[in-house]
Structures are given as C-alpha cells and as structure tokens.
Motif scaffolding. Structure first.
Motif, PDB file in Angstrom:
ATOM      1  N   HIS A  53      10.442  28.680 -16.484  1.00  8.78           N
ATOM      2  CA  HIS A  53      11.322  29.865 -15.676  1.00  8.78           C
ATOM      3  C   HIS A  53      11.225  29.561 -14.439  1.00  8.78           C
ATOM      4  O   HIS A  53      12.301  29.789 -13.910  1.00  8.78           O
ATOM      5  CB  HIS A  53      10.734  31.031 -16.306  1.00  8.78           C
ATOM      6  N   LYS A  54      10.213  29.349 -13.829  1.00 10.36           N
ATOM      7  CA  LYS A  54      10.163  29.080 -12.251  1.00 10.36           C
ATOM      8  C   LYS A  54      10.971  27.887 -12.083  1.00 10.36           C
ATOM      9  O   LYS A  54      11.682  27.988 -10.970  1.00 10.36           O
ATOM     10  CB  LYS A  54       8.809  29.015 -11.855  1.00 10.36           C
ATOM     11  N   THR A  55      10.825  26.541 -12.871  1.00 13.19           N
ATOM     12  CA  THR A  55      11.782  25.734 -12.493  1.00 13.19           C
ATOM     13  C   THR A  55      13.233  25.934 -12.650  1.00 13.19           C
ATOM     14  O   THR A  55      13.936  25.265 -11.512  1.00 13.19           O
ATOM     15  CB  THR A  55      11.343  24.521 -13.431  1.00 13.19           C
ATOM     16  N   LEU A  56      13.748  26.487 -13.588  1.00 15.19           N
ATOM     17  CA  LEU A  56      15.049  26.755 -13.662  1.00 15.19           C
ATOM     18  C   LEU A  56      15.392  27.747 -12.502  1.00 15.19           C
ATOM     19  O   LEU A  56      16.706  27.413 -12.032  1.00 15.19           O
ATOM     20  CB  LEU A  56      15.316  27.562 -14.826  1.00 15.19           C
ATOM     21  N   ILE A  57      14.945  28.680 -12.134  1.00 17.23           N
ATOM     22  CA  ILE A  57      15.123  29.521 -10.862  1.00 17.23           C
ATOM     23  C   ILE A  57      15.188  28.811  -9.588  1.00 17.23           C
ATOM     24  O   ILE A  57      16.084  28.861  -8.831  1.00 17.23           O
ATOM     25  CB  ILE A  57      14.209  30.873 -10.883  1.00 17.23           C
ATOM     26  N   LEU A  58      14.485  27.968  -9.501  1.00 16.26           N
ATOM     27  CA  LEU A  58      14.330  27.031  -8.292  1.00 16.26           C
ATOM     28  C   LEU A  58      15.459  26.028  -8.201  1.00 16.26           C
ATOM     29  O   LEU A  58      16.276  25.946  -7.256  1.00 16.26           O
ATOM     30  CB  LEU A  58      13.020  26.331  -8.206  1.00 16.26           C
ATOM     31  N   ALA A  59      16.077  25.540  -9.417  1.00 17.77           N
ATOM     32  CA  ALA A  59      16.933  24.507  -9.523  1.00 17.77           C
ATOM     33  C   ALA A  59      18.301  25.535  -9.216  1.00 17.77           C
ATOM     34  O   ALA A  59      19.174  25.179  -8.209  1.00 17.77           O
ATOM     35  CB  ALA A  59      17.033  24.096 -10.897  1.00 17.77           C
ATOM     36  N   TYR A  60      18.497  26.838  -9.685  1.00 20.00           N
ATOM     37  CA  TYR A  60      19.751  27.610  -9.361  1.00 20.00           C
ATOM     38  C   TYR A  60      19.638  28.001  -7.650  1.00 20.00           C
ATOM     39  O   TYR A  60      20.942  27.821  -7.136  1.00 20.00           O
ATOM     40  CB  TYR A  60      19.864  28.508 -10.173  1.00 20.00           C
ATOM     41  N   LEU A  61      18.322  28.279  -7.241  1.00 19.57           N
ATOM     42  CA  LEU A  61      18.444  28.603  -5.848  1.00 19.57           C
ATOM     43  C   LEU A  61      18.829  27.206  -4.938  1.00 19.57           C
ATOM     44  O   LEU A  61      19.329  27.629  -3.883  1.00 19.57           O
ATOM     45  CB  LEU A  61      16.937  29.145  -5.782  1.00 19.57           C
ATOM     46  N   LEU A  62      18.379  26.223  -5.382  1.00 20.85           N
ATOM     47  CA  LEU A  62      18.646  24.870  -4.474  1.00 20.85           C
ATOM     48  C   LEU A  62      20.233  24.998  -4.493  1.00 20.85           C
ATOM     49  O   LEU A  62      20.522  24.287  -3.629  1.00 20.85           O
ATOM     50  CB  LEU A  62      17.831  23.729  -5.081  1.00 20.85           C
ATOM     51  N   CYS A  63      20.555  24.858  -5.689  1.00 26.15           N
ATOM     52  CA  CYS A  63      22.046  24.658  -5.963  1.00 26.15           C
ATOM     53  C   CYS A  63      22.917  25.686  -4.941  1.00 26.15           C
ATOM     54  O   CYS A  63      23.778  25.248  -4.289  1.00 26.15           O
ATOM     55  CB  CYS A  63      22.618  24.826  -7.453  1.00 26.15           C
ATOM     56  N   ALA A  64      22.636  26.941  -4.963  1.00 18.80           N
ATOM     57  CA  ALA A  64      23.177  27.907  -4.290  1.00 18.80           C
ATOM     58  C   ALA A  64      23.035  27.613  -2.868  1.00 18.80           C
ATOM     59  O   ALA A  64      23.973  27.876  -2.048  1.00 18.80           O
ATOM     60  CB  ALA A  64      22.707  29.483  -4.631  1.00 18.80           C
ATOM     61  N   SER A  65      21.904  27.210  -2.320  1.00 16.29           N
ATOM     62  CA  SER A  65      21.352  27.257  -0.788  1.00 16.29           C
ATOM     63  C   SER A  65      22.341  26.101  -0.260  1.00 16.29           C
ATOM     64  O   SER A  65      22.999  26.004   0.755  1.00 16.29           O
ATOM     65  CB  SER A  65      20.117  26.670  -0.499  1.00 16.29           C
ATOM     66  N   PHE A  66      22.454  24.765  -1.106  1.00 16.97           N
ATOM     67  CA  PHE A  66      23.395  23.826  -0.774  1.00 16.97           C
ATOM     68  C   PHE A  66      24.918  24.167  -0.624  1.00 16.97           C
ATOM     69  O   PHE A  66      25.531  23.749   0.226  1.00 16.97           O
ATOM     70  CB  PHE A  66      23.214  22.587  -1.590  1.00 16.97           C
ATOM     71  N   ALA A  67      25.398  25.099  -1.658  1.00 15.50           N
ATOM     72  CA  ALA A  67      26.638  25.554  -1.802  1.00 15.50           C
ATOM     73  C   ALA A  67      26.746  26.519  -0.392  1.00 15.50           C
ATOM     74  O   ALA A  67      27.890  26.469   0.216  1.00 15.50           O
ATOM     75  CB  ALA A  67      26.981  26.153  -2.811  1.00 15.50           C
ATOM     76  N   ALA A  68      25.910  27.277  -0.194  1.00 14.85           N
ATOM     77  CA  ALA A  68      26.046  28.336   0.993  1.00 14.85           C
ATOM     78  C   ALA A  68      26.280  27.517   2.356  1.00 14.85           C
ATOM     79  O   ALA A  68      26.998  27.807   3.162  1.00 14.85           O
ATOM     80  CB  ALA A  68      24.756  28.987   0.983  1.00 14.85           C
ATOM     81  N   MET A  69      25.299  26.533   2.525  1.00 16.87           N
ATOM     82  CA  MET A  69      25.500  25.710   3.736  1.00 16.87           C
ATOM     83  C   MET A  69      26.816  25.179   3.876  1.00 16.87           C
ATOM     84  O   MET A  69      27.279  25.174   4.868  1.00 16.87           O
ATOM     85  CB  MET A  69      24.390  24.666   3.655  1.00 16.87           C
ATOM     86  N   ALA A  70      27.497  24.361   2.747  1.00 12.20           N
ATOM     87  CA  ALA A  70      28.778  23.903   2.880  1.00 12.20           C
ATOM     88  C   ALA A  70      29.793  24.957   3.034  1.00 12.20           C
ATOM     89  O   ALA A  70      30.397  24.809   3.970  1.00 12.20           O
ATOM     90  CB  ALA A  70      28.777  23.266   1.378  1.00 12.20           C
ATOM     91  N   GLY A  71      29.553  26.265   2.680  1.00 14.93           N
ATOM     92  CA  GLY A  71      30.571  27.242   2.856  1.00 14.93           C
ATOM     93  C   GLY A  71      30.438  27.746   4.408  1.00 14.93           C
ATOM     94  O   GLY A  71      31.605  27.824   4.965  1.00 14.93           O
TER      95      GLY A  71
END
Length: 352
Positions: free
Chosen positions: A239-257
């Motif tokens: 559960h924690k691993t999946l949440i961290l994967a989506y958090l990392l994905c969103a943080s990279f996209a947010a920086m690109a934004g």
C-alpha cells in the motif's frame, strides 16, 4: 576419394554458415529483448527528418528540441514509477493544469501583496503548484492501494475532476500577474550555460535513477509490479509503495507544470491534455512493460526525446497538428505490440 570429400566439405561449410546465422539471429533477438526497438526508431526518424528539412540538425533546432522534450521527460519519468507497479496515471495532464493554475494564482497574489519580495513570491507559488500535485497523487494512491480501484478508473476520474476544478478557478481565462523574473529564470533563462528546463530535467533524471537503482523503494516498485501478492508475502508494504509511486509521478508532473507555466508566462487550465498519451507512449516505446516490473530511467528519457523529436520533425516538415496526434497514437499502438513480442521472446529465452 577427392570426389567424395567435396560434398562432405560443402556440407560442413553449409552447416557452419547455418550455425553462424543462427548465432547471429539469437544475438539480435537477445539484443532486441534487452534494448527494444527504440534505438532503431531514433536513427530512422533522424535520417528521415534530416533529409526532409535542412533546419532539423542545426544547433539551434537541436537545443530547442531538448528544451521542449524536457517537460515530457519529467512527466514520463514520473509515469514510469507508476508503470513499474503495473499501474498507470491518466491524471498527469490534470496535475500539470492544476499546478499551473494554483501556482500562478498563488504567485500572483503573493507578488501583489509583497511586490518587493519577488523570489519569495516565486518560491511560494512553485511550492503551491507542487503541493496541489502531491494532493492529486496522494488521492490516486489511496484509491488504488487502499480501495483497490482500477488505476484506469481512478486516474481517469481524477483527471476529469481536476480539469473541471482548474477551469472553474480560472473561468477558462489565463492567470496573469506573476513576476517577470519567474519567466526569465525558469522559462527562458540559463543556469550554468544550460536552459533551465533542461537542467531541471537532468537533475530530476539523476534523482529518479538513484531512487530506482540505489534505494530499497526502487526495488519495491519492481517487486510490486512483478507480483504484488509475492511482494506482500515477502514483507513489502505494498500500500505504501503504491502511494509513493503515485506521489512521485504527481510531483514530477507538477514540476513540469510549473516550468511550462514559466515558459508561457501565464497559468493555463487547458494545458497538459496530451501528456497522459505522450508519457505512456514514451515509456512503453522505451521498453517499460504495461504489466509492471520492467523499465529503466535512461531508456524512458530517450523515449521522451524520441516523441519530441518526431513532433519537432513533423512541425518542420509542416505536418498538420491533427495528423500529429494520429502519429503519436500509432506509435503507442506499435509500442504495445512490440512490448508483447518482447514479453514472448523473453519467456522463450528464459525457457531455454
């Protein structure tokens, strides 16, 4: 005796030739399984566009290509984290739009309240943009990990909600009022001789490679994507691993934004719509498996540059923008087909 030896000699030569061909085919198959078809596609694309336009291989255009591809590189790397866990994120476009709108609005409000504190306004605005992206990533992770919602349904639903919120906040109009230094530094500026977007993408690539190759979390991503039940039984907090994967994905996209916002010098609610398709295409064509557990950061970077290269080449050769979306969609289908072929070949080679 000489007449009888000639057929034997010819037969042995034929056998040697057949064996050498078989060895060559086996090596090529193993090379294809290891690196995929991407390097070949890059060479073919460069040859086609270089012959079609004399401006393609100029230093100015190549630098522009790298700058434009830097945004997709960041989003694609983030997408790879989720793909490694056998999921995918269709809300990266929403994250870009929300981070742009929220970051620009916060930055403009802070700058208006403290006009002398330019860099404070920039810092607060960028922090707000990345924070709203993390909120979206956390919601996606909770939905997928704890409520077992399909990544497709979860991220598609969040994508619709997020775009609606971004449009509601702006009324469909661009957000202005940010300090000029923001665009001059992060949109058009250079740091250490490199355009800022390229430098940020390079730093984030190194960061991602460290996570994937040097940390326990990176190994967990591969384990969860390979077999989530086996990973759970081996003691991994899936559960924690999946949440961290989506958090990392969103943080990279947010920086690109935020970097796209700096480039546009406005906050936009309608940017990023093509990023989910392009980022998934960049990952899959780079050898990241849709089934999870397979993928490398450096290959994803090359995949993102390839997608941008194709778009750049089509722009120079004046291909209609509508047809460009057709080409990107075709590349995604082609990449999935190649991915399936690689999976079968990998299983065949493993069986031997």
């Amino acid at each position: 005796m000489k007449m009888n030896s000639e057929p034997v000699k010819a037969s042995s030569q034929g056998a040697d030739l057949g064996a050498s061909k078989g060895q060559f085919a086996n090596r090529m198959t193993r090379l294809f399984v290891k690196v995929g078809v991407l390097p070949i596609l890059v060479v073919v694309a460069v040859a086609i566009f270089a012959s079609a336009s004399e401006n393609f291989l100029t230093a100015r255009n190549l630098l522009n290509l790298l700058r434009q591809s830097s945004y997709l590189v960041m989003v694609s790397i983030g997408q790879m984290f989720v793909l490694l866990t056998a999921g995918f994120d269709l809300s990266v476009g929403t994250v870009i739009a929300l981070s742009s709108v929220v970051g620009a609005t916060t930055m403009a409000a802070t700058y208006a309240a403290f006009p002398e504190s330019v860099y404070l306004a920039i810092l607060v605005g960028m922090a707000a943009g990345v924070a709203v992206g993390l909120v979206v990533g956390f919601i996606n992770g909770i939905g997928v990990a704890h409520f077992q919602v399909s990544p497709f349904v979860m991220t598609l639903g969040i994508s619709s909600i997020g775009f609606g919120i971004a449009l509601y906040m702006t009324g469909g109009s661009p957000v202005y009022g940010m300090p000029m230094e923001f665009g001059n530094t992060f949109g058009f500026g250079n740091i250490f001789g490199l355009p800022t977007p390229i430098l940020v993408a390079l730093l984030m690539t190194i960061f991602a490679m460290v996570i994937v190759n040097r940390t326990r979390l990176g190994r967990y991503f591969y384990a969860v994507g390979g077999n989530i039940n086996a990973a759970r039984l081996s003691g991994i907090n899936t559960h924690k691993t999946l949440i961290l994967a989506y958090l990392l994905c969103a943080s990279f996209a947010a920086m690109a934004g935020m970097l796209i916002t700096a480039r546009l010098d406005t906050g936009e609610a309608n940017i990023g719509a093509a990023m989910p398709l392009e980022s998934i295409a960049a990952c899959v064509i780079a050898g990241v498996s849709l089934r999870g557990g397979i993928g490398r950061v450096e290959h994803v970077v090359l995949g993102a540059v390839f997608i941008s290269l194709v778009q750049n080449g089509m722009n120079l050769t004046r291909v209609e923008s509508y047809l460009q979306t057709v080409v990107i969609g075709a590349l995604l289908i082609f990449a999935v087909i190649v991915d399936q072929i690689r999976i079968r070949l990998r299983a065949k080679l493993g069986a031997h």
